[in-house]
Design a protein around this motif. Structure first.
Motif, PDB file in Angstrom:
ATOM      1  N   VAL A   1      24.465  21.340  -5.257  1.00 26.02           N
ATOM      2  CA  VAL A   1      25.651  20.711  -5.832  1.00 26.02           C
ATOM      3  C   VAL A   1      26.323  19.873  -4.746  1.00 26.02           C
TER       4      VAL A   1
ATOM      5  N   THR B   1      22.340  26.040  -4.668  1.00 27.31           N
ATOM      6  CA  THR B   1      22.556  26.991  -5.764  1.00 27.31           C
ATOM      7  C   THR B   1      21.271  27.712  -6.183  1.00 27.31           C
ATOM      8  N   GLU B   2      20.144  27.010  -6.083  1.00 25.54           N
ATOM      9  CA  GLU B   2      18.862  27.656  -6.384  1.00 25.54           C
ATOM     10  C   GLU B   2      17.808  27.092  -5.441  1.00 25.54           C
TER      11      GLU B   2
ATOM     12  N   THR C   1      24.849  27.598 -11.792  1.00 28.22           N
ATOM     13  CA  THR C   1      24.996  26.308 -11.130  1.00 28.22           C
ATOM     14  C   THR C   1      26.077  25.473 -11.803  1.00 28.22           C
TER      15      THR C   1
ATOM     16  N   SER D   1      29.136  23.638 -10.070  1.00 21.53           N
ATOM     17  CA  SER D   1      29.351  22.203 -10.257  1.00 21.53           C
ATOM     18  C   SER D   1      30.770  21.920 -10.758  1.00 21.53           C
TER      19      SER D   1
ATOM     20  N   GLN E   1      17.940  23.196  -5.427  1.00 25.07           N
ATOM     21  CA  GLN E   1      18.963  22.696  -6.339  1.00 25.07           C
ATOM     22  C   GLN E   1      20.270  22.729  -5.555  1.00 25.07           C
TER      23      GLN E   1
ATOM     24  N   GLN F   1      18.026  32.290  -7.391  1.00 23.18           N
ATOM     25  CA  GLN F   1      19.370  31.771  -7.137  1.00 23.18           C
ATOM     26  C   GLN F   1      19.729  32.020  -5.674  1.00 23.18           C
TER      27      GLN F   1
ATOM     28  N   VAL G   1      24.706  17.603  -9.628  1.00 23.65           N
ATOM     29  CA  VAL G   1      23.650  18.557  -9.298  1.00 23.65           C
ATOM     30  C   VAL G   1      22.355  17.796  -9.010  1.00 23.65           C
TER      31      VAL G   1
END
Lengths: 466, 466
Positions: free
Chosen positions: B172, B209-210, B52, B56, B170, B112, B178
């Motif tokens: 970005v 991202t996750e 991540t 970012s 998660q 992920q 984030v």
């Protein structure tokens, strides 16, 4: 801060029917509040639209004059989200109660936002269907409020939150524009799902005027159990077993002996199980109607020492009695003392550590405070009620709870939990929002609010500060 | 329009490892496209973040230089959402495939975004659990793409869309910030649920991202039926019956004789039922394992004339054969001709009128075009494939389909349907968005986009024009 300019008042009188608005003192108090009692209501006027067009015209007028509005449903909220304490115009949905015919093929029904939750339940039950959002205040709460607060309740573990059961929304924006979002569609991947923004927005982005609700089959073959276990670890071990058992979990609720003691005292009941335990689990299971597998499962729980005592309701009346234990707790706490309420959630895997730390921190910093724990533990949701000690005066206790809330919420934050699982933020939890949401998230919420309500007329001061 | 300034290129080379980015022609073509073939890919570079933090830092750099980015997952999209045709930097998630240990108590797993859907299925099935988002391209598609497109599939009627099965995200943002949204919580009513904004946003608001995925028990006791019926009305009458039957519907799919004919031809199969019908229903039912009630139900369907013919799979291999009929259609249409594909949804109550009008309008305006209908009809979702007539050349057909799409979508609009049920808008459906979303909705989407991505670097030109 709300305002009620003279030219707005005259436009309201000129453009709407005589019974559209009231400024009578009793009405202002009645419709200006919710179930919280912390701040006294003080709206400027209460309005009673009957149609979406009424709402649209009213909001456009308020926007033109910069008049703040507070949408108001069944007023059963517990966070002050529908409280009008600053001269706002309250938009009561109580005259918007239309329920359309049930769409049997699509399993859906369109209703106005003021339809009472339980009335909707009855309306669709006639067709063997259910809108499975279910909680204690359903006799007063309204669909619009359920959606605006993304209501939870006792069936979330089986059905999810209100968000899951809304197909379409009709919403009036701050400008007075009316949006029809998603109609009656199950699938519609055409850009941002704006409907989701309004669900749980607590009236800060728009006013929900109608909704198309998704329905499901009425539940059948429900069995209700009460189990006594030795500690929270046992509550969670039993939960893990129940998730593998030959039935679908319909509810998994818990309460402690402290809650039960006050309930038994308040309602003059007999203890529900022969052997007292420190923790109790109410399990509702959806079965295929046969009992054999279920009885084998229960027997194995005893044999493996997973439960200390237990009972299964033999008929509907007994099931209702077991449910009354769980649902009578909140009332019993209020009747036997002064509870300070919180409604938090944790990742289920963090519950045990959280509860141990809670006991330790409160034992050290707030000695003599009785902590009554109950809630929807299958969803990670704990209702934490701390009771005023008899020796402490009310004002000191209330002052001290503010400090205790920071301690509690710091614990919640350290375990990546939520400071408000189902009650929302409203006014009461606003000072603590930062324990559950990062500064970047709050900044983004504010940016979206400004984009959608540039004059800040929609439920100002709720959830976030403008 | 993407750009690739020299100072950006040197910063990319300086600040990231040597294998982080490629500008090799084969890679540009491979990673710059999805399953659509309308527009040739032409990105400037492909990047392969592993963490991540990589994403970012990359996005912050792109934002600083005004460089457009296209997030890219398994590239199985059907609307051009992951197509990079204008010199963009592609952010491939294919090196972000970590899957954490399964949280058995909370029934959740964090992965992920680049984890392949089917790999996640296998990872959790080892514990008797399922992430119930299931569709044909699951062997290539990735979790991040599933979420960014709110993927549908064959189990939506039982489990809902991808949106239902995401606990936490998660993300970005365009700034490189984030956000951790909702963690692993089932209940969290603390202001706007920002997570919902990103689900289905097709990479235009942030890069996922996750994700923490919600899991459920693996299905058991599945029974698969194939029924032949006389017309669409009978498909819907059978659906109404199935909703009241003594089992849970796990899938309710349909296809017409035209689809079956091409399938039988392409795969050299025998007809699955003795008696040919114009419409076929694949019903998957979740039962308690016993067959008696199920057989009584099927018998009653015959007796009441609700079905013309039918078969129930006697074992897993037969069930797979019946499913292969439904899942082989798309391939068979492409193998036996040139299909023009659409993916619409309607309120279920409007399906019959819609299909009758579709036949009438197309029969009059596009004579000789074969219409192959199939799809997730229990969700109101029709895959409408029109086949190029043999006598027509490809270019004329493709040109004519643009006109036909307007006719089709006007019909969809008149029945309050969606022009894209599960495939999303991307590039291909963007010109038609107005058939499903009002100008006020599109204006609001654009306002939110501008608020969250002021420089317009995130998947520019997708879904809406900036």
């Amino acid at each position: 801060m709300g305002s009620f300019p003279a030219d707005f008042a005259s436009a309201l009188a000129r453009d709407f029917p005589p019974d559209f608005a009231t400024r009578e003192a009793g009405d202002l108090v009645e419709y200006g509040k919710d179930w919280t009692k912390v701040t006294p209501p003080a709206p400027s006027a209460i309005t009673f639209p009957r149609t979406t067009t009424d709402v649209s015209r009213l909001i456009a007028l308020c926007n033109a004059h910069g008049v703040a509005v507070v949408p108001s449903g069944g007023r059963t909220g517990l966070a002050g989200g529908a409280l009008a304490a600053n001269g706002e115009v309250v938009v009561s949905m109580s005259k918007m109660r239309r329920m359309d015919d049930v769409d049997l093929l699509g399993s859906a029904v369109r209703v106005q936002a003021g339809a009472v939750t339980e009335a909707v339940h009855r309306h669709v039950a006639a067709h063997g269907l259910s809108w499975p959002v279910d909680f204690a205040s359903k006799g007063s709460s309204q669909i619009g409020g359920n959606i605006a607060t993304n209501a939870g309740g006792v069936k979330v573990i089986r059905y999810g939150l209100t968000r899951t059961w809304v197909l379409g929304l009709q919403v009036v924006l701050a400008s007075g524009e009316v949006l029809e979002l998603n109609g009656a569609l199950e699938k519609n991947n055409t850009g941002l799902d704006l409907r989701q923004l309004f669900i749980g927005s607590e009236g800060t982005l728009g006013i929900i005027t109608e909704a198309t609700l998704k329905l499901t089959r009425l539940q059948q073959g429900l069995r209700v159990f009460l189990f006594g276990v030795s500690d929270l670890a046992a509550v969670l071990a039993l939960f893990r077993e129940a998730k593998r058992a030959p039935f679908t979990i319909s509810a998994y609720e818990f309460f402690t002996d402290k809650c039960l003691a006050r309930l038994v005292r308040h309602r003059a009941l007999r203890a529900p199980l022969a052997q007292p335990s420190s923790h109790y689990v109410l399990l509702e299971a959806e079965t295929d109607g046969t009992s054999d597998a279920l009885e084998a499962w229960t027997t194995s729980l005893f044999e493996r020492g997973l439960i200390a005592d237990g009972t299964m309701a033999q008929h509907g009346a007994q099931a209702a009695e077991l449910w009354a234990l769980r649902e009578g707790i909140s009332e019993s706490l209020s009747a036997t003392g002064l509870p300070h309420k919180n409604d938090v959630s944790l990742p289920i895997a963090a519950l045990e550590a959280f509860c141990a730390e809670l006991e330790s921190v409160f034992g050290a910093r707030y000695p003599g405070w009785e902590i009554c724990l109950f809630g929807h533990i299958g969803d990670g949701n704990l209702h934490i009620n701390v009771m005023k000690p008899d020796m402490m005066d009310k004002a000191s206790f209330l002052a001290k709870t503010k400090e205790a809330d920071h301690d509690l919420f710091a614990l919640v934050k350290s375990h990546a939990g939520s400071i408000s699982a189902e009650h929302g933020i409203g006014l009461l939890k606003k000072p603590y929002l930062g324990y559950s949401r990062a500064p970047e998230e709050i900044a983004l919420m504010k940016a979206i609010k400004r984009t959608m309500d540039p004059k800040g007329i929609l439920n100002p001061g709720k959830v976030i500060d403008d």
